[in-house]
Design a protein around this motif. Structure first.
Motif, PDB file in Angstrom:
ATOM      1  N   ARG A 511      17.505  11.734  14.240  1.00 39.39           N
ATOM      2  CA  ARG A 511      18.042  10.781  13.272  1.00 39.39           C
ATOM      3  C   ARG A 511      16.877  10.122  12.514  1.00 39.39           C
ATOM      4  NH1 ARG A 511      22.273   5.800  14.498  1.00 39.39           N
ATOM      5  NH2 ARG A 511      21.882   4.632  12.604  1.00 39.39           N
ATOM      6  N   GLY A 512      16.967  10.151  11.177  1.00 41.09           N
ATOM      7  CA  GLY A 512      15.912   9.587  10.347  1.00 41.09           C
ATOM      8  C   GLY A 512      14.728  10.501  10.158  1.00 41.09           C
ATOM      9  N   PHE A 513      14.828  11.733  10.683  1.00 39.98           N
ATOM     10  CA  PHE A 513      13.707  12.673  10.580  1.00 39.98           C
ATOM     11  C   PHE A 513      14.139  13.854   9.721  1.00 39.98           C
ATOM     12  CE2 PHE A 513      10.894  16.081  11.868  1.00 39.98           C
ATOM     13  CZ  PHE A 513       9.675  15.433  12.005  1.00 39.98           C
ATOM     14  N   ARG A 514      13.358  14.198   8.728  1.00 43.30           N
ATOM     15  CA  ARG A 514      13.690  15.322   7.844  1.00 43.30           C
ATOM     16  C   ARG A 514      13.002  16.580   8.352  1.00 43.30           C
ATOM     17  NH1 ARG A 514      13.286  14.581   1.498  1.00 43.30           N
ATOM     18  NH2 ARG A 514      15.138  13.363   2.009  1.00 43.30           N
ATOM     19  N   LEU A 515      13.806  17.588   8.674  1.00 40.81           N
ATOM     20  CA  LEU A 515      13.283  18.861   9.165  1.00 40.81           C
ATOM     21  C   LEU A 515      13.851  19.959   8.268  1.00 40.81           C
ATOM     22  CD1 LEU A 515      11.589  20.166  11.414  1.00 40.81           C
ATOM     23  CD2 LEU A 515      13.695  20.421  12.734  1.00 40.81           C
ATOM     24  N   PRO A 516      13.156  20.313   7.191  1.00 42.95           N
ATOM     25  CA  PRO A 516      13.687  21.290   6.221  1.00 42.95           C
ATOM     26  C   PRO A 516      13.629  22.705   6.776  1.00 42.95           C
ATOM     27  CG  PRO A 516      11.474  20.591   5.577  1.00 42.95           C
ATOM     28  CD  PRO A 516      11.845  19.777   6.783  1.00 42.95           C
ATOM     29  N   LEU A 517      14.672  23.117   7.486  1.00 40.21           N
ATOM     30  CA  LEU A 517      14.660  24.383   8.213  1.00 40.21           C
ATOM     31  C   LEU A 517      14.537  25.598   7.300  1.00 40.21           C
ATOM     32  CD1 LEU A 517      17.373  23.661  10.925  1.00 40.21           C
ATOM     33  CD2 LEU A 517      14.904  23.775  11.246  1.00 40.21           C
ATOM     34  N   ALA A 522       8.976  25.025   8.859  1.00 43.64           N
ATOM     35  CA  ALA A 522       9.963  24.410   9.743  1.00 43.64           C
ATOM     36  C   ALA A 522      10.733  25.475  10.519  1.00 43.64           C
ATOM     37  CB  ALA A 522      10.916  23.534   8.932  1.00 43.64           C
ATOM     38  N   GLU A 523      11.021  26.596   9.873  1.00 47.37           N
ATOM     39  CA  GLU A 523      11.724  27.679  10.581  1.00 47.37           C
ATOM     40  C   GLU A 523      10.888  28.184  11.756  1.00 47.37           C
ATOM     41  OE1 GLU A 523      12.543  32.353   9.800  1.00 47.37           O
ATOM     42  OE2 GLU A 523      13.154  31.018   8.171  1.00 47.37           O
ATOM     43  N   ASP A 524       9.613  28.432  11.514  1.00 47.69           N
ATOM     44  CA  ASP A 524       8.737  28.914  12.589  1.00 47.69           C
ATOM     45  C   ASP A 524       8.643  27.885  13.713  1.00 47.69           C
ATOM     46  OD1 ASP A 524       8.294  31.217  11.158  1.00 47.69           O
ATOM     47  OD2 ASP A 524       6.363  30.574  10.349  1.00 47.69           O
ATOM     48  N   TRP A 525       8.581  26.608  13.340  1.00 51.07           N
ATOM     49  CA  TRP A 525       8.502  25.560  14.374  1.00 51.07           C
ATOM     50  C   TRP A 525       9.758  25.565  15.218  1.00 51.07           C
ATOM     51  CZ3 TRP A 525      11.431  21.437  15.845  1.00 51.07           C
ATOM     52  CH2 TRP A 525      10.850  20.544  16.739  1.00 51.07           C
ATOM     53  N   ALA A 526      10.947  25.668  14.586  1.00 50.00           N
ATOM     54  CA  ALA A 526      12.207  25.664  15.326  1.00 50.00           C
ATOM     55  C   ALA A 526      12.283  26.858  16.272  1.00 50.00           C
ATOM     56  CB  ALA A 526      13.379  25.677  14.353  1.00 50.00           C
ATOM     57  N   VAL A 527      11.832  28.032  15.808  1.00 46.21           N
ATOM     58  CA  VAL A 527      11.846  29.221  16.663  1.00 46.21           C
ATOM     59  C   VAL A 527      10.967  28.994  17.894  1.00 46.21           C
ATOM     60  CG1 VAL A 527      11.141  31.639  16.808  1.00 46.21           C
ATOM     61  CG2 VAL A 527      12.403  30.820  14.802  1.00 46.21           C
ATOM     62  N   ARG A 528       9.772  28.467  17.683  1.00 47.02           N
ATOM     63  CA  ARG A 528       8.870  28.215  18.822  1.00 47.02           C
ATOM     64  C   ARG A 528       9.481  27.203  19.778  1.00 47.02           C
ATOM     65  NH1 ARG A 528       4.979  28.038  14.719  1.00 47.02           N
ATOM     66  NH2 ARG A 528       4.902  25.757  14.870  1.00 47.02           N
ATOM     67  N   TRP A 529      10.057  26.143  19.231  1.00 49.76           N
ATOM     68  CA  TRP A 529      10.625  25.091  20.085  1.00 49.76           C
ATOM     69  C   TRP A 529      11.754  25.645  20.947  1.00 49.76           C
ATOM     70  CZ3 TRP A 529      15.138  22.655  21.259  1.00 49.76           C
ATOM     71  CH2 TRP A 529      15.068  21.403  21.855  1.00 49.76           C
ATOM     72  N   LEU A 530      12.652  26.406  20.346  1.00 51.66           N
ATOM     73  CA  LEU A 530      13.781  26.958  21.093  1.00 51.66           C
ATOM     74  C   LEU A 530      13.312  27.983  22.127  1.00 51.66           C
ATOM     75  CD1 LEU A 530      16.179  27.414  18.055  1.00 51.66           C
ATOM     76  CD2 LEU A 530      16.552  25.819  19.943  1.00 51.66           C
ATOM     77  N   ALA A 531      12.377  28.834  21.739  1.00 53.83           N
ATOM     78  CA  ALA A 531      11.890  29.856  22.660  1.00 53.83           C
ATOM     79  C   ALA A 531      11.104  29.229  23.812  1.00 53.83           C
ATOM     80  CB  ALA A 531      11.034  30.866  21.906  1.00 53.83           C
ATOM     81  N   ALA A 562      22.418  29.850   2.167  1.00 51.60           N
ATOM     82  CA  ALA A 562      21.005  30.056   2.508  1.00 51.60           C
ATOM     83  C   ALA A 562      20.646  29.308   3.787  1.00 51.60           C
ATOM     84  CB  ALA A 562      20.122  29.596   1.347  1.00 51.60           C
ATOM     85  N   PHE A 563      21.187  28.103   3.963  1.00 52.59           N
ATOM     86  CA  PHE A 563      20.896  27.319   5.174  1.00 52.59           C
ATOM     87  C   PHE A 563      21.499  27.997   6.400  1.00 52.59           C
ATOM     88  CE2 PHE A 563      22.141  23.990   8.200  1.00 52.59           C
ATOM     89  CZ  PHE A 563      20.905  23.416   8.463  1.00 52.59           C
ATOM     90  N   LEU A 564      22.762  28.445   6.296  1.00 47.04           N
ATOM     91  CA  LEU A 564      23.412  29.098   7.429  1.00 47.04           C
ATOM     92  C   LEU A 564      22.710  30.407   7.781  1.00 47.04           C
ATOM     93  CD1 LEU A 564      27.125  28.476   6.413  1.00 47.04           C
ATOM     94  CD2 LEU A 564      25.812  27.257   8.157  1.00 47.04           C
ATOM     95  N   ASP A 565      22.277  31.157   6.768  1.00 45.66           N
ATOM     96  CA  ASP A 565      21.507  32.373   7.038  1.00 45.66           C
ATOM     97  C   ASP A 565      20.227  32.044   7.808  1.00 45.66           C
ATOM     98  OD1 ASP A 565      23.411  33.848   5.728  1.00 45.66           O
ATOM     99  OD2 ASP A 565      22.289  34.021   3.850  1.00 45.66           O
ATOM    100  N   THR A 566      19.595  30.923   7.450  1.00 41.12           N
ATOM    101  CA  THR A 566      18.377  30.512   8.153  1.00 41.12           C
ATOM    102  C   THR A 566      18.678  30.198   9.611  1.00 41.12           C
ATOM    103  OG1 THR A 566      17.417  29.623   6.119  1.00 41.12           O
ATOM    104  CG2 THR A 566      16.498  28.829   8.197  1.00 41.12           C
ATOM    105  N   LEU A 567      19.815  29.521   9.874  1.00 36.43           N
ATOM    106  CA  LEU A 567      20.194  29.247  11.267  1.00 36.43           C
ATOM    107  C   LEU A 567      20.374  30.547  12.045  1.00 36.43           C
ATOM    108  CD1 LEU A 567      22.769  26.293  11.038  1.00 36.43           C
ATOM    109  CD2 LEU A 567      20.320  26.187  11.503  1.00 36.43           C
ATOM    110  N   ASP A 568      21.011  31.529  11.411  1.00 40.01           N
ATOM    111  CA  ASP A 568      21.200  32.819  12.088  1.00 40.01           C
ATOM    112  C   ASP A 568      19.861  33.492  12.381  1.00 40.01           C
ATOM    113  OD1 ASP A 568      23.959  32.753  12.249  1.00 40.01           O
ATOM    114  OD2 ASP A 568      24.255  33.677  10.293  1.00 40.01           O
ATOM    115  N   ILE A 569      18.933  33.400  11.434  1.00 41.70           N
ATOM    116  CA  ILE A 569      17.611  34.000  11.634  1.00 41.70           C
ATOM    117  C   ILE A 569      16.881  33.303  12.774  1.00 41.70           C
ATOM    118  CG2 ILE A 569      15.336  34.305  10.587  1.00 41.70           C
ATOM    119  CD1 ILE A 569      16.806  34.657   7.884  1.00 41.70           C
TER     120      ILE A 569
END
Length: 736
Positions: A511-517, A522-531, A562-569
């Motif tokens: 909340r209050g944090f912008r994470l432009p996936l 940001a996409e690479d960061w999210a992948v690393r965090w989840l993995a 485009a955002f949903l495709d990014t979530l799938d990726i």
């Protein structure tokens, strides 16, 4: 806000210098045409002098077609952000705003159209030590370091015209911002950049009360001049519209600004200071102990008056060119008077050197026509839009190439069909097939987050979801990305949920944090965090908050897609099995069974499974699930307030609940009005205000007649009279 001069074929320092002086900018410095340097020697840096009227008048002649630079005053700072290719200013801005808070909207000078680059101007307290940069791609501009290039200068490389852009993002042609329109730099930024360190090179010794009074006596008293009135009015407005915690900082900025105007020779500063003092004391009345507010004011004023060494003798509002001798019969009044722009405003542009005679009088030559100016603007805008279109395509191609991976495939269907069919498996029986994308669509305040937390507890502990749907033996670890609820509140809710194996859940509070996936970083960061956290079930709650971080519109199908495709990726790259995406329905009431997610239709199309969480007018909540290999009819959710747990009752839906209520209302109506006609039954049920329609009432009455709960007798003229059958008679009748 003074009017800007209309631009001619090329930028003209001589045409706008007076306008900048009228807006309160002392350091209006000339540059060679279409260049960024050099400015005249001796007027920049810590030891530089401030130009006087004779200097500027000379430059207006010698640099008539030159670019325009502003040396900022002591109480103004420029945050210079370079966000174009090869410059990391945008990334530095995002990181810094996350640490210190978002910069408020303000005036920006720039020659670019990327929406970020340029110098943002703010007021600051004087006497602090400032660094030369915020971080990579963001430099600091202030009176002792660099200067700002401003409208109507021409960029030497791109050929674009510098412009002033207001805090609303709109380019305001015809205006120059005043210093008193600038917002203060937030205190968190001041502290983060200076750490509160005083600039020893500008150190000021505290003044005694007597010394402060002597310094104040140097100022011209009486009616405040234009610039003093402007500065005072800004602070009075701030005091009336700002929270209590910021009033001390506003008072400091106000005293320093007014004292600085007094040093420059402006009239009426003592009078304005007295009014500012009264306003400050009124604004803090009741918050300070007796005498505390007065002492606070005295300390501020004594600190501001420590600036005073000498005071200019002439008010720049009255005559910024005091003492000049006319040159070649061209006077200052001739510079100030200019052709009418056609809307009732005189342009501050100086008349051309060549003038023609008309009826025995000298009149200025006509300026460029409005049609010519419009044609130039249209041509520039067309080029900008073409460049933006080409840049968008190039960027899309680059991103597509970066993410492209050749998919697996067979040369023929025959080979594909040789593979055995795999049975349908579920992460949660009946409602979440393995590998599914689940869209949880919920109405306003229906308990969306509570349902998500119940799912997380079931997955972590291996217990049936909603006490109705078993989970698989090993669903894996769960990630809860919380964009909506305050971190402290969310922690309390999860503690109340009494999760037996909390080690299986990782929470990320955003909340209050912008994470432009949708950006590669940001996409690479999210992948690393989840993995790295071995996440198998990923909850992104809610869609709207997560999507806003990408800076796009949730009503645009292309951008949502485009955002949903990014979530799938991200999901595929990180090895995530199930994605849960909660979202909201619109606030407007929707027909039962036809509810849909708010925003773009692409969102509903994307999901493998749709969960629907609804609430009726009584506050009862209902759940149903549909989708690929999923078909669970609507049932009621019972809520335990102590454990925040939900239980699914498949025997109760909104339709069955409504039917029961209508049926009870019909029986109650016949108790009140025995022998009622159909019309009377309808009137009585509607009076109960349960929202029933005539068809529903008639249907309930017909069922009650069919099962023997209502008896019909025929009256005069074919009237049908309805009577409620007592329970005993109904049972006896059923047995006969």
């Amino acid at each position: 806000m003074p009017e800007q001069a209309t631009n001619t074929d090329q930028p003209v320092y001589g045409a706008v210098a007076r306008s900048y002086l009228d807006a309160g900018w002392r350091g209006v410095l000339p540059l060679p045409p279409r260049q960024k340097k050099p400015v005249p020697v001796g007027f920049t840096g810590r030891a530089g002098e401030w130009p006087g009227g004779p200097d500027i008048w000379t430059w207006m002649e010698d640099y008539e077609t030159g670019n325009v630079a502003l040396r900022l005053p002591e109480n103004v700072i420029g945050i210079d952000i370079d966000a174009y290719p090869g410059k990391p200013g945008a990334v530095t801005l995002v990181n810094t705003e996350h640490a210190w808070g978002k910069l408020p909207g303000t005036w920006r000078t720039t020659s670019r159209d990327d929406g970020v680059s340029g110098i943002r101007l703010f007021t600051i307290p004087e006497g602090l030590e400032w660094p030369n940069e915020v971080g990579p791609g963001i430099e600091i501009i202030r009176f002792a370091h660099r200067y700002a290039i401003v409208w109507p200068s021409i960029h030497p490389e791109t050929g674009h015209t510098y412009k002033w852009i207001a805090d609303d993002g709109i380019t305001h042609i015809g205006t120059i911002p005043t210093i008193d329109e600038l917002p203060p730099l937030p205190q968190a930024w001041v502290t983060g950049l200076t750490h509160g360190r005083e600039d020893t090179r500008e150190a000021r010794s505290p003044l005694s009360t007597a010394a402060a009074q002597a310094a104040l006596a140097l100022f011209d008293d009486g009616e405040p001049c234009r610039d003093v009135r402007r500065a005072l009015e800004r602070r009075l407005i701030d005091f009336s519209s700002t929270g209590h915690g910021a009033r001390h900082e506003l008072m400091l900025l106000g005293t320093e600004r007014l004292v600085r105007l007094g040093i420059d020779g402006h009239h009426g500063v003592p009078t304005a200071l007295a009014q500012l003092r009264d306003a400050f004391l009124r604004s803090v009345a009741g918050e300070r102990k007796p005498g505390e507010g007065e002492a606070e004011w005295d300390r501020s004023l004594q600190g501001a008056l420590a600036h005073v060494t000498t005071v200019e003798s002439v008010d720049p509002c009255v005559d910024p060119f005091h003492g000049l001798i006319d040159r070649d019969q061209q006077t200052v009044s001739a510079v100030a008077s200019a052709p009418d722009l056609g809307d009732g405003r005189p342009s501050p542009v100086a008349p051309p050197a060549s003038e023609q005679e008309s009826h025995g009088e000298l009149v200025p030559e006509p300026t460029a026509s409005v049609d010519d100016l419009r044609a130039q603007l249209v041509a520039q805008e067309l080029e900008r839009q073409r460049a933006r279109r080409d840049a968008t395509k190039i960027l899309a191609d680059e991103e597509a190439a970066a993410h492209f991976r050749e998919p697996a495939w067979f040369t023929s269907l025959a080979e594909d069909l040789k593979l055995p069919d795999e049975p349908v498996t579920y992460t949660v029986d009946e409602v979440i097939p393995t590998g599914a994308n689940v869209l949880l669509t919920a109405g306003f305040k229906t308990g969306k987050t509570t349902l998500v937390n119940n799912l997380a507890r079931s997955l972590a502990d291996g217990t049936p979801f909603l006490e109705a749907f078993p989970v698989t033996d090993e669903p894996g670890r769960i990630a809860l990305w919380n964009y909506e609820v305050d971190e402290r509140m969310y922690r309390r809710w999860l503690r109340d949920a009494n999760i037996g194996s909390p080690e299986n859940i990782t929470v990320l509070n955003l909340r209050g944090f912008r994470l432009p996936l949708t950006t590669p970083r940001a996409e690479d960061w999210a992948v690393r965090w989840l993995a790295d956290n071995h996440i198998r079930v990923w909850v992104v709650d809610p869609f709207a908050r997560a999507f806003t971080g990408s800076g796009a519109s949730e009503n645009d199908n292309t951008e949502v897609g485009a955002f949903l495709d990014t979530l799938d990726i991200i999901k595929e790259r990180a090895g995530v099995d199930v994605l849960i995406l909660p979202t909201h329905t619109g606030r407007a009431e929707q027909e039962s069974g036809a509810e849909r997610a708010r925003g773009a239709t692409r969102l509903d199309d994307w999901a493998d499974v749709r969960w629907l969480l609804t609430k009726d007018r009584t506050g009862a909540r209902f759940f149903r699930a549909t989708g690929r290999d999923v078909d669970v009819n609507e049932g009621r959710l019972e809520y335990d307030d102590d454990t925040r747990s939900l239980t699914f009752d498949p025997g109760k839906s909104r339709n069955t609940e409504k039917t029961m209520k209508v049926t009870e209302a019909v029986l109650a109506a016949l108790t009140r009005v025995p022998g009622a006609s159909v019309r009377q039954v309808r009137d009585e049920v509607r009076a109960a205000r349960i929202g029933a329609q005539n068809t529903q009432i008639d249907q309930a009455l017909a069922v009650l007649i069919e099962v023997g709960r209502v008896r019909v007798e025929h009256g005069a003229r074919g009237a049908r009279m309805h009577y409620r059958v007592s329970v005993g008679d109904y049972i006896d009748g059923g047995d006969s």
